[in-house]
Design a protein around this motif. Structure first.
Motif, PDB file in Angstrom:
ATOM      1  N   THR A 168       0.825  -1.207   0.000  1.00  0.00           N
ATOM      2  CA  THR A 168       0.000   0.000   0.000  1.00  0.00           C
ATOM      3  C   THR A 168       0.861   1.259   0.000  1.00  0.00           C
ATOM      4  OG1 THR A 168      -0.175  -0.106   2.407  1.00  0.00           O
ATOM      5  CG2 THR A 168      -1.963  -1.096   1.143  1.00  0.00           C
ATOM      6  N   ASN A 169       2.139   1.105   0.334  1.00  0.00           N
ATOM      7  CA  ASN A 169       3.094   2.213   0.329  1.00  0.00           C
ATOM      8  C   ASN A 169       4.329   1.797  -0.457  1.00  0.00           C
ATOM      9  OD1 ASN A 169       1.647   4.012   2.116  1.00  0.00           O
ATOM     10  ND2 ASN A 169       2.159   2.567   3.741  1.00  0.00           N
ATOM     11  N   ILE A 170       4.976   2.768  -1.036  1.00  0.00           N
ATOM     12  CA  ILE A 170       6.176   2.498  -1.832  1.00  0.00           C
ATOM     13  C   ILE A 170       7.390   3.009  -1.074  1.00  0.00           C
ATOM     14  CG2 ILE A 170       7.357   3.026  -3.984  1.00  0.00           C
ATOM     15  CD1 ILE A 170       4.648   3.102  -5.345  1.00  0.00           C
ATOM     16  N   SER A 171       8.353   2.121  -0.868  1.00  0.00           N
ATOM     17  CA  SER A 171       9.562   2.503  -0.136  1.00  0.00           C
ATOM     18  C   SER A 171      10.506   3.303  -1.026  1.00  0.00           C
ATOM     19  CB  SER A 171      10.270   1.259   0.407  1.00  0.00           C
ATOM     20  OG  SER A 171      10.885   0.553  -0.644  1.00  0.00           O
ATOM     21  N   LYS A 172      11.440   3.994  -0.401  1.00  0.00           N
ATOM     22  CA  LYS A 172      12.360   4.851  -1.158  1.00  0.00           C
ATOM     23  C   LYS A 172      13.408   4.046  -1.930  1.00  0.00           C
ATOM     24  CE  LYS A 172      15.501   5.701   2.678  1.00  0.00           C
ATOM     25  NZ  LYS A 172      16.221   6.685   3.457  1.00  0.00           N
ATOM     26  N   ASN A 173      13.658   2.789  -1.526  1.00  0.00           N
ATOM     27  CA  ASN A 173      14.688   1.981  -2.173  1.00  0.00           C
ATOM     28  C   ASN A 173      14.127   1.018  -3.209  1.00  0.00           C
ATOM     29  OD1 ASN A 173      16.707   3.144  -0.630  1.00  0.00           O
ATOM     30  ND2 ASN A 173      16.435   1.658   1.010  1.00  0.00           N
ATOM     31  N   THR A 174      12.941   1.317  -3.736  1.00  0.00           N
ATOM     32  CA  THR A 174      12.353   0.446  -4.743  1.00  0.00           C
ATOM     33  C   THR A 174      12.395   1.118  -6.104  1.00  0.00           C
ATOM     34  OG1 THR A 174      10.471  -1.019  -5.213  1.00  0.00           O
ATOM     35  CG2 THR A 174       9.930   1.221  -4.553  1.00  0.00           C
ATOM     36  N   LEU A 175      12.466   0.311  -7.131  1.00  0.00           N
ATOM     37  CA  LEU A 175      12.347   0.788  -8.497  1.00  0.00           C
ATOM     38  C   LEU A 175      10.854   0.836  -8.791  1.00  0.00           C
ATOM     39  CD1 LEU A 175      13.627   1.300 -11.353  1.00  0.00           C
ATOM     40  CD2 LEU A 175      13.221  -1.116 -11.736  1.00  0.00           C
ATOM     41  N   THR A 176      10.319   2.014  -9.006  1.00  0.00           N
ATOM     42  CA  THR A 176       8.898   2.183  -9.283  1.00  0.00           C
ATOM     43  C   THR A 176       8.705   2.311 -10.786  1.00  0.00           C
ATOM     44  OG1 THR A 176       8.643   3.347  -7.179  1.00  0.00           O
ATOM     45  CG2 THR A 176       6.854   3.551  -8.768  1.00  0.00           C
ATOM     46  N   LEU A 177       7.939   1.391 -11.351  1.00  0.00           N
ATOM     47  CA  LEU A 177       7.706   1.411 -12.792  1.00  0.00           C
ATOM     48  C   LEU A 177       6.635   2.441 -13.127  1.00  0.00           C
ATOM     49  CD1 LEU A 177       7.811  -2.415 -13.440  1.00  0.00           C
ATOM     50  CD2 LEU A 177       9.610  -0.725 -13.801  1.00  0.00           C
ATOM     51  N   ASN A 178       7.024   3.426 -13.919  1.00  0.00           N
ATOM     52  CA  ASN A 178       6.145   4.533 -14.267  1.00  0.00           C
ATOM     53  C   ASN A 178       6.343   4.863 -15.745  1.00  0.00           C
ATOM     54  OD1 ASN A 178       4.936   7.013 -14.719  1.00  0.00           O
ATOM     55  ND2 ASN A 178       5.643   7.913 -12.806  1.00  0.00           N
ATOM     56  N   PRO A 179       5.376   4.523 -16.603  1.00  0.00           N
ATOM     57  CA  PRO A 179       5.552   4.759 -18.037  1.00  0.00           C
ATOM     58  C   PRO A 179       5.597   6.235 -18.431  1.00  0.00           C
ATOM     59  CG  PRO A 179       3.310   4.044 -17.577  1.00  0.00           C
ATOM     60  CD  PRO A 179       4.072   3.939 -16.285  1.00  0.00           C
ATOM     61  N   PHE A 180       5.306   7.140 -17.492  1.00  0.00           N
ATOM     62  CA  PHE A 180       5.262   8.564 -17.813  1.00  0.00           C
ATOM     63  C   PHE A 180       6.440   9.358 -17.246  1.00  0.00           C
ATOM     64  CE2 PHE A 180       0.857   7.019 -17.807  1.00  0.00           C
ATOM     65  CZ  PHE A 180       0.532   7.281 -19.126  1.00  0.00           C
ATOM     66  N   THR A 181       7.391   8.696 -16.611  1.00  0.00           N
ATOM     67  CA  THR A 181       8.543   9.410 -16.067  1.00  0.00           C
ATOM     68  C   THR A 181       9.536   9.735 -17.180  1.00  0.00           C
ATOM     69  OG1 THR A 181      10.104   9.435 -14.226  1.00  0.00           O
ATOM     70  CG2 THR A 181       9.946   7.389 -15.477  1.00  0.00           C
ATOM     71  N   ASP A 182      10.492  10.576 -16.883  1.00  0.00           N
ATOM     72  CA  ASP A 182      11.473  10.991 -17.888  1.00  0.00           C
ATOM     73  C   ASP A 182      12.652  10.033 -18.026  1.00  0.00           C
ATOM     74  OD1 ASP A 182      10.031  13.309 -18.466  1.00  0.00           O
ATOM     75  OD2 ASP A 182      11.062  14.464 -16.916  1.00  0.00           O
ATOM     76  N   HIS A 183      12.938   9.231 -17.009  1.00  0.00           N
ATOM     77  CA  HIS A 183      14.143   8.415 -17.000  1.00  0.00           C
ATOM     78  C   HIS A 183      13.851   6.955 -17.356  1.00  0.00           C
ATOM     79  CE1 HIS A 183      16.431  11.717 -15.365  1.00  0.00           C
ATOM     80  NE2 HIS A 183      15.482  11.894 -14.470  1.00  0.00           N
ATOM     81  N   THR A 184      14.680   6.418 -18.229  1.00  0.00           N
ATOM     82  CA  THR A 184      14.538   5.039 -18.691  1.00  0.00           C
ATOM     83  C   THR A 184      15.382   4.114 -17.824  1.00  0.00           C
ATOM     84  OG1 THR A 184      14.243   5.866 -20.944  1.00  0.00           O
ATOM     85  CG2 THR A 184      14.754   3.528 -20.711  1.00  0.00           C
ATOM     86  N   LEU A 185      14.861   2.939 -17.571  1.00  0.00           N
ATOM     87  CA  LEU A 185      15.555   1.926 -16.771  1.00  0.00           C
ATOM     88  C   LEU A 185      16.833   1.469 -17.478  1.00  0.00           C
ATOM     89  CD1 LEU A 185      15.546  -0.046 -14.348  1.00  0.00           C
ATOM     90  CD2 LEU A 185      14.217  -1.607 -15.773  1.00  0.00           C
TER      91      LEU A 185
END
Length: 163
Positions: A31-48
């Motif tokens: 239910t919460n996202i930790s700071k040390n996780t890779l969050t998949l977001n198709p709208f962010t500027d940075h590519t994995l």
């Protein structure tokens, strides 16, 4: 690698790939996202990139309907936000559509790009169409895995005529 899903329950629960991962104990519902996780977001500027594995301890997929994705991703999520490079969907609903991946396809691709190929294959193995995603994207995933910059990712996508 720990796999998490933040679920919005916007799709048919019987067809939800994230719910199936949770049922098989291959992902943890959060239910919460930790700071040390890779969050998949198709709208962010940075590519994995493969080098991102040095900064994360888990991957979190945001499970929502593509019909509501632009509204869902307006919200600011925690973690280290990354989008996937260009990939083709292997699922039957969006077969071969560029970027229209299911949650399991997105998480699996992330695992593969970070060097966790066996775990990536294990997740997809729970779906009868899972091998199709890897078949469609195998060469792309291998090339992206070796990329060291977003510029290289773009050049790979151009070589494959994806952009």
């Amino acid at each position: 690698m720990q796999v998490n899903v933040l679920m919005y329950n916007q799709d048919d629960p019987k067809k939800c790939t994230a719910a199936k991962l949770v049922r098989f104990n291959l992902a943890k519902k959060v239910t919460n996202i930790s700071k040390n996780t890779l969050t998949l977001n198709p709208f962010t500027d940075h590519t994995l990139l493969n080098s991102d594995k040095n900064n994360v301890r888990s991957i979190t997929g945001i499970d929502c309907s593509w019909n509501f994705a632009d509204q869902t991703f307006v919200k600011k999520f925690g973690g280290i936000s990354r989008k996937l490079p260009y990939l083709l969907a292997g699922n039957s609903v969006n077969f071969s559509k560029l970027g229209k991946l299911t949650t399991v396809e997105a998480i699996s691709a992330s695992l593969y790009l970070l060097g966790f190929e066996n775990q990536s294959t294990e997740l997809l193995g729970k779906f009868k169409w899972g091998h199709t995603f890897l078949d469609l994207n195998k060469n792309l995933l291998n090339d992206y895995q070796n990329a060291t910059s977003e510029e290289e990712i773009q050049n790979i996508a151009k070589e494959y005529s994806l952009i």
